[in-house]
Design a protein around this motif. Structure first.
Motif, mmCIF file in Angstrom:
data_model
loop_
_atom_site.group_PDB
_atom_site.id
_atom_site.type_symbol
_atom_site.label_atom_id
_atom_site.label_comp_id
_atom_site.label_asym_id
_atom_site.label_seq_id
_atom_site.Cartn_x
_atom_site.Cartn_y
_atom_site.Cartn_z
ATOM 1 N N PHE A 133 0.836 -1.203 0.000
ATOM 2 C CA PHE A 133 0.000 0.000 0.000
ATOM 3 C C PHE A 133 0.867 1.247 0.000
ATOM 4 O O PHE A 133 0.620 2.196 -0.753
ATOM 5 N N MET A 134 1.907 1.259 0.854
ATOM 6 C CA MET A 134 2.786 2.418 0.920
ATOM 7 C C MET A 134 3.517 2.645 -0.394
ATOM 8 O O MET A 134 3.691 3.787 -0.838
ATOM 9 N N LYS A 135 3.951 1.557 -1.039
ATOM 10 C CA LYS A 135 4.615 1.699 -2.333
ATOM 11 C C LYS A 135 3.681 2.355 -3.351
ATOM 12 O O LYS A 135 4.085 3.248 -4.109
ATOM 13 N N MET A 136 2.431 1.892 -3.373
ATOM 14 C CA MET A 136 1.466 2.459 -4.317
ATOM 15 C C MET A 136 1.198 3.923 -4.014
ATOM 16 O O MET A 136 1.175 4.767 -4.917
ATOM 17 N N TYR A 137 0.992 4.227 -2.729
ATOM 18 C CA TYR A 137 0.730 5.623 -2.369
ATOM 19 C C TYR A 137 1.898 6.527 -2.763
ATOM 20 O O TYR A 137 1.709 7.581 -3.385
ATOM 21 N N LEU A 138 3.112 6.144 -2.400
ATOM 22 C CA LEU A 138 4.278 6.984 -2.661
ATOM 23 C C LEU A 138 4.516 7.158 -4.158
ATOM 24 O O LEU A 138 4.959 8.224 -4.608
ATOM 25 N N SER A 139 4.221 6.139 -4.935
ATOM 26 C CA SER A 139 4.353 6.257 -6.389
ATOM 27 C C SER A 139 3.344 7.240 -6.948
ATOM 28 O O SER A 139 3.680 8.105 -7.766
ATOM 29 N N LEU A 140 2.083 7.142 -6.489
ATOM 30 C CA LEU A 140 1.035 8.046 -6.966
ATOM 31 C C LEU A 140 1.259 9.473 -6.479
ATOM 32 O O LEU A 140 0.880 10.436 -7.147
ATOM 33 N N ALA A 141 1.892 9.621 -5.308
ATOM 34 C CA ALA A 141 2.094 10.949 -4.720
ATOM 35 C C ALA A 141 2.993 11.833 -5.576
ATOM 36 O O ALA A 141 2.954 13.066 -5.461
ATOM 37 N N ALA A 142 3.790 11.231 -6.433
ATOM 38 C CA ALA A 142 4.681 12.026 -7.284
ATOM 39 C C ALA A 142 3.896 12.900 -8.252
ATOM 40 O O ALA A 142 4.402 13.932 -8.711
ATOM 41 N N ASN A 143 2.635 12.524 -8.533
ATOM 42 C CA ASN A 143 1.852 13.243 -9.542
ATOM 43 C C ASN A 143 0.676 14.021 -8.975
ATOM 44 O O ASN A 143 -0.143 14.544 -9.728
ATOM 45 N N LYS A 144 0.553 14.071 -7.651
ATOM 46 C CA LYS A 144 -0.504 14.878 -7.048
ATOM 47 C C LYS A 144 -0.052 15.344 -5.672
ATOM 48 O O LYS A 144 0.963 14.870 -5.153
ATOM 49 N N ASP A 145 -0.813 16.260 -5.098
ATOM 50 C CA ASP A 145 -0.374 16.875 -3.842
ATOM 51 C C ASP A 145 -1.155 16.358 -2.634
ATOM 52 O O ASP A 145 -1.403 17.086 -1.680
ATOM 53 N N THR A 146 -1.524 15.091 -2.684
ATOM 54 C CA THR A 146 -2.100 14.443 -1.509
ATOM 55 C C THR A 146 -1.003 14.224 -0.466
ATOM 56 O O THR A 146 0.136 13.925 -0.808
ATOM 57 N N GLN A 147 -1.362 14.381 0.811
ATOM 58 C CA GLN A 147 -0.431 14.098 1.904
ATOM 59 C C GLN A 147 -0.993 12.984 2.771
ATOM 60 O O GLN A 147 -2.214 12.855 2.929
ATOM 61 N N LEU A 148 -0.102 12.190 3.348
ATOM 62 C CA LEU A 148 -0.494 11.095 4.224
ATOM 63 C C LEU A 148 0.327 11.159 5.500
ATOM 64 O O LEU A 148 1.551 11.117 5.464
ATOM 65 N N ILE A 149 -0.374 11.296 6.618
ATOM 66 C CA ILE A 149 0.255 11.266 7.940
ATOM 67 C C ILE A 149 -0.262 10.020 8.641
ATOM 68 O O ILE A 149 -1.482 9.827 8.764
#
Length: 463
Positions: free
Chosen positions: A370-386
């Motif tokens: 899940f973290m791999k997918m999130y971090l990959s997608l985060a490169a193209n949008k400005d979503t943040q995850l805490i």
């Protein structure tokens, strides 16, 4: 986007502690940073923040502090917090302070407020813009001296007069923040005074962009399980090995849902739908207002049509190409958790998500994937995850930058202390995982005396 969050005298946090999303100078995974160079603000923000710590160190209390602030801003002073100050010291009469530095339309704003939790009153509130080393005041409200000040940010007299009027009236309300008051049914005011829209934008960040995932029931104006999304979600669930092959929306009766949900929660959704429909019906491009109610094991999508009739649906699942339908409550805790997390991957609204114990009920491999997918997608949008958690594989697999890792400890007085791993200046050839979990940094290693525990158990058994 969130830049920094500070709090003091709340739950296990005594003196001011800071959670920062500001990136350091390290180059690793720099492609997923948000870089802001406008308006003289040279700032880089991370899109992920992980918080580790021993059990009872204060990880969940960070999530609770965000939740408290959000509830306060949206609905007024929440009930049940009169003893939530730091109680391991004589702090009953000391203010509890909350401060948010936010990036709104590439400008930096600081919104902060102080309250007396024991007395259930607001003490002060302030909003300012940060430009380099300058602080430009928008408004300041002091309920101790009963004063309200409009700052130099606003140039138009009409804007200043409006704020002054609302601000002076707000001095009689010690339970509601001014940011809340100014955003109550004031659409016309914002359309007539565009300069004031920044107050709406700040409020909307808390109301719509800050999403805190807790086990309790939550409502949202954005449904995830729609007819358009179901094929994709079904595919993701199948690829994650859950055994689910298809997901369907089915209609449920209003009576069933009314009995399933708390009465006040159900009524609040119905009230919001009717109010939204009143506005939607006067628009040329009518869209049926929708609200979802979701928790760990419940999901209902409410719609209202042109005739003010309520329609409610929920989701059911099929496994291994079998035509038998299963309800959400019949699925495993892990499946429910994955469904709850999918919004983060599918969201395109650049929200800030906060999740307590990401790894709860998940297989370790699922957590890291899940973290791999999130971090990959985060490169193209400005979503943040805490997120908080214990899953060390995220660190062991070197998925994170060091400025995305924080560790909470408790000091000898029982207060939670936030420790960014960056402050320990690890050598470039040093494994972050080893430093965190193998005891290299003694300050953040849980102190567990197993021999003393065993001795005590043996003694108890003998006697």
């Amino acid at each position: 986007m969130l830049i920094d969050f500070k709090l003091s005298n709340f739950l296990s946090y005594n003196e001011e502690q800071s959670l920062s999303m500001q990136a350091s100078k390290i180059r690793k995974n720099s492609e997923r940073l948000h870089i802001c160079n406008q308006y003289a603000n040279n700032i880089k923000l991370t899109k992920c923040c992980t918080i580790y710590g021993a059990n009872a160190s204060g990880k969940s209390n960070i999530v609770s502090s965000f939740s408290f602030a959000r509830k306060f801003i949206i609905n007024g002073f929440p009930s049940g917090y009169t003893n939530k100050y730091f109680r391991l010291a004589d702090n009953k009469d000391i203010p509890s302070h909350f401060s948010f530095d936010l990036l709104i339309n590439e400008s930096i704003f600081r919104y902060e407020f102080s309250v007396s939790l024991s007395k259930n009153v607001i003490l002060s509130e302030k909003l300012s813009e940060k430009v380099k080393d300058l602080s430009i005041l928008l408004f300041e409200r002091d309920l101790i001296s009963d004063s309200f000040t409009v700052g130099e940010y606003f140039k138009k007299q009409q804007s200043i007069d409006k704020l002054t009027m609302y601000g002076n009236d707000s001095l009689f309300d010690k339970l509601t923040l001014f940011l809340t008051i100014i955003n109550r049914s004031n659409a016309k005011m914002f359309s007539e005074n565009p300069e004031l829209i920044i107050l709406l934008n700040i409020y909307n960040w808390f109301a719509h962009s800050l999403k805190i995932r807790e086990p309790s029931l939550l409502s949202s104006n954005k449904p995830i399980f729609t007819e358009d999304n179901l094929p994709l979600i079904s595919k993701i669930m199948r690829l994650l090995g859950t055994g689910i092959t298809s997901i369907h929306l089915i209609n449920v009766s209003t009576e069933y849902v009314k009995n399933a949900l708390p009465a006040d929660f159900y009524e609040s959704i119905i009230d919001k739908l009717h109010k939204s429909n009143t506005k939607a019906l006067i628009r040329s491009n009518y869209t049926e207002p929708t609200i979802t109610a979701s928790s760990t094991n419940e999901y209902y999508m409410f719609k209202i049509d042109r005739n003010n009739k309520i329609h409610i649906s929920t989701i059911e699942f099929q496994h291994e190409n079998n035509m038998t339908n299963f309800g959400l409550i019949e699925e495993s805790d892990g499946t429910m958790r994955i469904l709850n997390l999918l919004e983060i991957l599918l969201d395109n609204d650049n929200c800030t998500f906060i999740i307590d114990e990401l790894d709860r009920s998940l297989h370790p491999k699922l957590t890291t994937e899940f973290m791999k997918m999130y971090l990959s997608l985060a490169a193209n949008k400005d979503t943040q995850l805490i997120l908080t958690g214990h899953e060390s594989r995220i660190v062991a697999e070197e998925l994170l930058r060091n400025d995305e890792i924080n560790f909470i400890i408790k000091n000898p007085n029982g207060a939670s202390i936030m420790n960014p791993i960056e402050q320990f200046n690890l050598r470039s050839d040093k494994s972050t995982y080893k430093a965190l979990f193998d005891g290299d940094i003694k300050e953040i290693s849980p102190k567990i005396d197993t021999s003393e525990i065993e001795t005590s158990i043996n003694y108890h058994s003998v006697t």
